[in-house]
Design a protein around this motif. Structure first.
Motif, PDB file in Angstrom:
ATOM      1  N   GLU A   1     -47.197  35.410  19.197  1.00 19.97           N
ATOM      2  CA  GLU A   1     -46.889  35.573  20.619  1.00 19.97           C
ATOM      3  C   GLU A   1     -46.256  36.939  20.901  1.00 19.97           C
ATOM      4  O   GLU A   1     -46.526  37.543  21.951  1.00 19.97           O
ATOM      5  N   GLU A   2     -45.419  37.420  20.009  1.00 18.55           N
ATOM      6  CA  GLU A   2     -44.808  38.745  20.219  1.00 18.55           C
ATOM      7  C   GLU A   2     -45.877  39.827  20.217  1.00 18.55           C
ATOM      8  O   GLU A   2     -45.845  40.748  21.046  1.00 18.55           O
ATOM      9  N   TRP A   3     -46.813  39.733  19.296  1.00 16.48           N
ATOM     10  CA  TRP A   3     -47.918  40.704  19.259  1.00 16.48           C
ATOM     11  C   TRP A   3     -48.792  40.564  20.494  1.00 16.48           C
ATOM     12  O   TRP A   3     -49.198  41.570  21.106  1.00 16.48           O
ATOM     13  N   SER A   4     -49.079  39.335  20.905  1.00 15.32           N
ATOM     14  CA  SER A   4     -49.902  39.094  22.088  1.00 15.32           C
ATOM     15  C   SER A   4     -49.257  39.687  23.339  1.00 15.32           C
ATOM     16  O   SER A   4     -49.946  40.223  24.217  1.00 15.32           O
ATOM     17  N   SER A   5     -47.941  39.622  23.442  1.00 11.35           N
ATOM     18  CA  SER A   5     -47.237  40.202  24.594  1.00 11.35           C
ATOM     19  C   SER A   5     -47.427  41.713  24.659  1.00 11.35           C
ATOM     20  O   SER A   5     -47.616  42.285  25.741  1.00 11.35           O
ATOM     21  N   ASP A   6     -47.391  42.380  23.490  1.00 12.77           N
ATOM     22  CA  ASP A   6     -47.607  43.826  23.464  1.00 12.77           C
ATOM     23  C   ASP A   6     -49.034  44.192  23.883  1.00 12.77           C
ATOM     24  O   ASP A   6     -49.248  45.181  24.588  1.00 12.77           O
ATOM     25  N   VAL A   7     -49.997  43.393  23.448  1.00 14.63           N
ATOM     26  CA  VAL A   7     -51.396  43.667  23.806  1.00 14.63           C
ATOM     27  C   VAL A   7     -51.592  43.517  25.312  1.00 14.63           C
ATOM     28  O   VAL A   7     -52.232  44.357  25.967  1.00 14.63           O
ATOM     29  N   LYS A   8     -51.038  42.458  25.882  1.00 15.75           N
ATOM     30  CA  LYS A   8     -51.159  42.237  27.331  1.00 15.75           C
ATOM     31  C   LYS A   8     -50.465  43.357  28.102  1.00 15.75           C
ATOM     32  O   LYS A   8     -50.948  43.799  29.160  1.00 15.75           O
ATOM     33  N   LEU A   9     -49.323  43.823  27.583  1.00 13.57           N
ATOM     34  CA  LEU A   9     -48.621  44.940  28.221  1.00 13.57           C
ATOM     35  C   LEU A   9     -49.484  46.201  28.204  1.00 13.57           C
ATOM     36  O   LEU A   9     -49.541  46.946  29.194  1.00 13.57           O
ATOM     37  N   MET A  10     -50.175  46.446  27.113  1.00 18.10           N
ATOM     38  CA  MET A  10     -51.029  47.633  26.997  1.00 18.10           C
ATOM     39  C   MET A  10     -52.130  47.632  28.061  1.00 18.10           C
ATOM     40  O   MET A  10     -52.363  48.634  28.738  1.00 18.10           O
ATOM     41  N   PHE A  11     -52.793  46.499  28.239  1.00 11.71           N
ATOM     42  CA  PHE A  11     -53.869  46.417  29.237  1.00 11.71           C
ATOM     43  C   PHE A  11     -53.311  46.441  30.662  1.00 11.71           C
ATOM     44  O   PHE A  11     -53.940  46.972  31.582  1.00 11.71           O
TER      45      PHE A  11
ATOM     46  N   MET B   1     -45.023  25.240  16.008  1.00 17.09           N
ATOM     47  CA  MET B   1     -44.734  25.560  14.613  1.00 17.09           C
ATOM     48  C   MET B   1     -44.293  27.004  14.463  1.00 17.09           C
ATOM     49  O   MET B   1     -43.434  27.335  13.647  1.00 17.09           O
ATOM     50  N   GLY B   2     -44.880  27.879  15.274  1.00 16.48           N
ATOM     51  CA  GLY B   2     -44.502  29.286  15.205  1.00 16.48           C
ATOM     52  C   GLY B   2     -43.080  29.518  15.670  1.00 16.48           C
ATOM     53  O   GLY B   2     -42.363  30.369  15.153  1.00 16.48           O
ATOM     54  N   GLU B   3     -42.637  28.707  16.672  1.00 11.70           N
ATOM     55  CA  GLU B   3     -41.282  28.863  17.195  1.00 11.70           C
ATOM     56  C   GLU B   3     -40.253  28.259  16.240  1.00 11.70           C
ATOM     57  O   GLU B   3     -39.161  28.790  16.059  1.00 11.70           O
ATOM     58  N   GLU B   4     -40.606  27.082  15.661  1.00 14.10           N
ATOM     59  CA  GLU B   4     -39.642  26.381  14.824  1.00 14.10           C
ATOM     60  C   GLU B   4     -39.493  27.022  13.441  1.00 14.10           C
ATOM     61  O   GLU B   4     -38.453  26.954  12.819  1.00 14.10           O
ATOM     62  N   THR B   5     -40.579  27.629  12.943  1.00 15.39           N
ATOM     63  CA  THR B   5     -40.560  28.165  11.585  1.00 15.39           C
ATOM     64  C   THR B   5     -40.104  29.620  11.597  1.00 15.39           C
ATOM     65  O   THR B   5     -40.735  30.467  12.217  1.00 15.39           O
ATOM     66  N   LYS B   6     -39.002  29.875  10.890  1.00 20.21           N
ATOM     67  CA  LYS B   6     -38.538  31.254  10.751  1.00 20.21           C
ATOM     68  C   LYS B   6     -39.342  31.913   9.641  1.00 20.21           C
ATOM     69  O   LYS B   6     -39.418  31.405   8.523  1.00 20.21           O
ATOM     70  N   PRO B   7     -40.000  33.051   9.941  1.00 20.48           N
ATOM     71  CA  PRO B   7     -40.887  33.657   8.937  1.00 20.48           C
ATOM     72  C   PRO B   7     -40.125  34.071   7.677  1.00 20.48           C
ATOM     73  O   PRO B   7     -39.122  34.776   7.745  1.00 20.48           O
ATOM     74  N   THR B   8     -40.613  33.618   6.536  1.00 17.57           N
ATOM     75  CA  THR B   8     -40.084  34.080   5.254  1.00 17.57           C
ATOM     76  C   THR B   8     -40.746  35.416   4.919  1.00 17.57           C
ATOM     77  O   THR B   8     -41.605  35.902   5.657  1.00 17.57           O
ATOM     78  N   THR B   9     -40.350  35.996   3.804  1.00 19.91           N
ATOM     79  CA  THR B   9     -40.943  37.273   3.409  1.00 19.91           C
ATOM     80  C   THR B   9     -42.442  37.129   3.185  1.00 19.91           C
ATOM     81  O   THR B   9     -43.238  37.961   3.640  1.00 19.91           O
ATOM     82  N   PHE B  10     -42.808  36.056   2.501  1.00 26.54           N
ATOM     83  CA  PHE B  10     -44.237  35.811   2.260  1.00 26.54           C
ATOM     84  C   PHE B  10     -44.980  35.559   3.566  1.00 26.54           C
ATOM     85  O   PHE B  10     -46.058  36.113   3.806  1.00 26.54           O
TER      86      PHE B  10
ATOM     87  N   ASN C   1     -42.252  45.771  10.082  1.00 29.33           N
ATOM     88  CA  ASN C   1     -42.011  44.321  10.099  1.00 29.33           C
ATOM     89  C   ASN C   1     -41.282  43.872  11.370  1.00 29.33           C
ATOM     90  O   ASN C   1     -40.317  43.093  11.317  1.00 29.33           O
ATOM     91  N   VAL C   2     -41.728  44.356  12.503  1.00 30.53           N
ATOM     92  CA  VAL C   2     -41.081  44.019  13.776  1.00 30.53           C
ATOM     93  C   VAL C   2     -41.528  42.655  14.288  1.00 30.53           C
ATOM     94  O   VAL C   2     -40.726  41.885  14.828  1.00 30.53           O
ATOM     95  N   TYR C   3     -42.791  42.342  14.128  1.00 30.08           N
ATOM     96  CA  TYR C   3     -43.337  41.106  14.694  1.00 30.08           C
ATOM     97  C   TYR C   3     -42.917  39.880  13.884  1.00 30.08           C
ATOM     98  O   TYR C   3     -43.001  39.861  12.659  1.00 30.08           O
ATOM     99  N   ASN C   4     -42.461  38.840  14.617  1.00 36.20           N
ATOM    100  CA  ASN C   4     -42.087  37.572  14.000  1.00 36.20           C
ATOM    101  C   ASN C   4     -43.034  36.429  14.357  1.00 36.20           C
ATOM    102  O   ASN C   4     -42.891  35.322  13.831  1.00 36.20           O
ATOM    103  N   SER C   5     -43.961  36.681  15.260  1.00 39.33           N
ATOM    104  CA  SER C   5     -44.899  35.629  15.665  1.00 39.33           C
ATOM    105  C   SER C   5     -46.131  36.269  16.308  1.00 39.33           C
ATOM    106  O   SER C   5     -46.125  37.455  16.673  1.00 39.33           O
TER     107      SER C   5
END
Length: 270
Positions: free
Chosen positions: A146-156, A74-83, A140-144
């Protein structure tokens, strides 16, 4: 001990008492037969319990996997709206707050500089920190998730890559501990919250639903169920009994039990 051993001990006690008294009557025979039934019932119950535990564990794992796959799809198929993007930023902000609470030393709060860690920029090409992620949320860089999770894993990962050898053992251990907290607690909760937001009613969906209801309905055609294959009985198949099963059949026969006990009593009298 398992229940089966308790029943075996009870049967042995009955046989010992009969040998001591020199008499094996009908009551003793009934007790032995009842004990044998309990032994095989307990064994069957233990097998069913272990199978049930194994099935329930597999079912829970399957449910969790399906839920994660549904959230990711659902996260991949749904393009985030402003809300939706605003809700996503709110969820990630809460996740970062939880990460701060699991990092009492503030090891990952701010970007690492060469003044703090000599040669850091030469080893780490993509630095990442909690404050950097907070800046990305503001822009407003993050769209999902998973993108945030990738940054966290990169940090560790950066922490583990830079802190090599015995001197960096504590830092690597702390990075591993916080990564485990992130994977086991923070990310699953963030995904569940985001899934709730994705499933919320959309006014556009209601309009499409009304259009579909106005369209003429066509009869639904369902395929016929497949015929079940009959099991073929092979007449030439040989059936063998296990030794425990054969022993239980013999001991369940009163005549065989009497012969065995008479033999035991005669040997003891001699």
């Amino acid at each position: 001990l398992p229940k089966i051993y308790t029943h075996v001990h009870a049967m042995a006690r009955i046989l010992d008492d009969s040998v001591k008294n020199g008499v094996f009557g009908d009551k003793d025979l009934i007790k032995v037969q009842e004990t044998l039934k309990k032994i095989y019932e307990a064994e069957h119950a233990e097998e069913e319990e272990s199978e049930s535990d194994s099935k329930s564990a597999k079912k829970e794992t399957k449910k969790k996997k399906e839920a994660d796959e549904e959230i990711d799809a659902m996260g991949e198929e749904t393009k985030p709206t402003t809300f939706l993007k605003r809700q996503l930023n709110r969820i990630i902000t809460a996740g970062l707050q939880a990460m701060k609470e699991s990092d009492p030393q503030n090891l990952f709060l701010n970007p690492v500089t060469d003044a703090i860690a000599p040669g850091y920029s030469k080893v780490i090409k993509k630095p990442m920190s909690i404050s950097t992620m907070e800046s990305k949320i503001e822009n407003n860089v993050y769209n999902s998730i998973e993108e945030w999770s990738s940054d966290v894993k990169l940090m560790f990962k950066n922490c583990a890559d830079y802190n090599q050898g015995k001197a960096g053992q504590w830092f690597r251990g702390e990075a591993g501990r916080q990564l485990k907290v992130f994977k086991d607690e923070i990310v699953p909760q963030a995904k569940r919250l985001y899934l709730v937001e994705l499933k919320k009613r959309n006014p556009d969906d209601d309009v499409l639903k009304r259009k579909r209801e106005d369209e003429p309905k066509t009869p639904e055609i369902y395929p016929l169920p497949a015929l079940a294959k009959k099991r073929k009985i092979i007449e030439t198949q040989e059936f063998t009994l296990s030794m425990p099963a054969l022993a239980s059949m013999l001991l369940a026969d009163p005549f065989v039990v009497r012969l065995l006990l008479d033999r035991v009593l005669r040997s003891l009298r001699i």
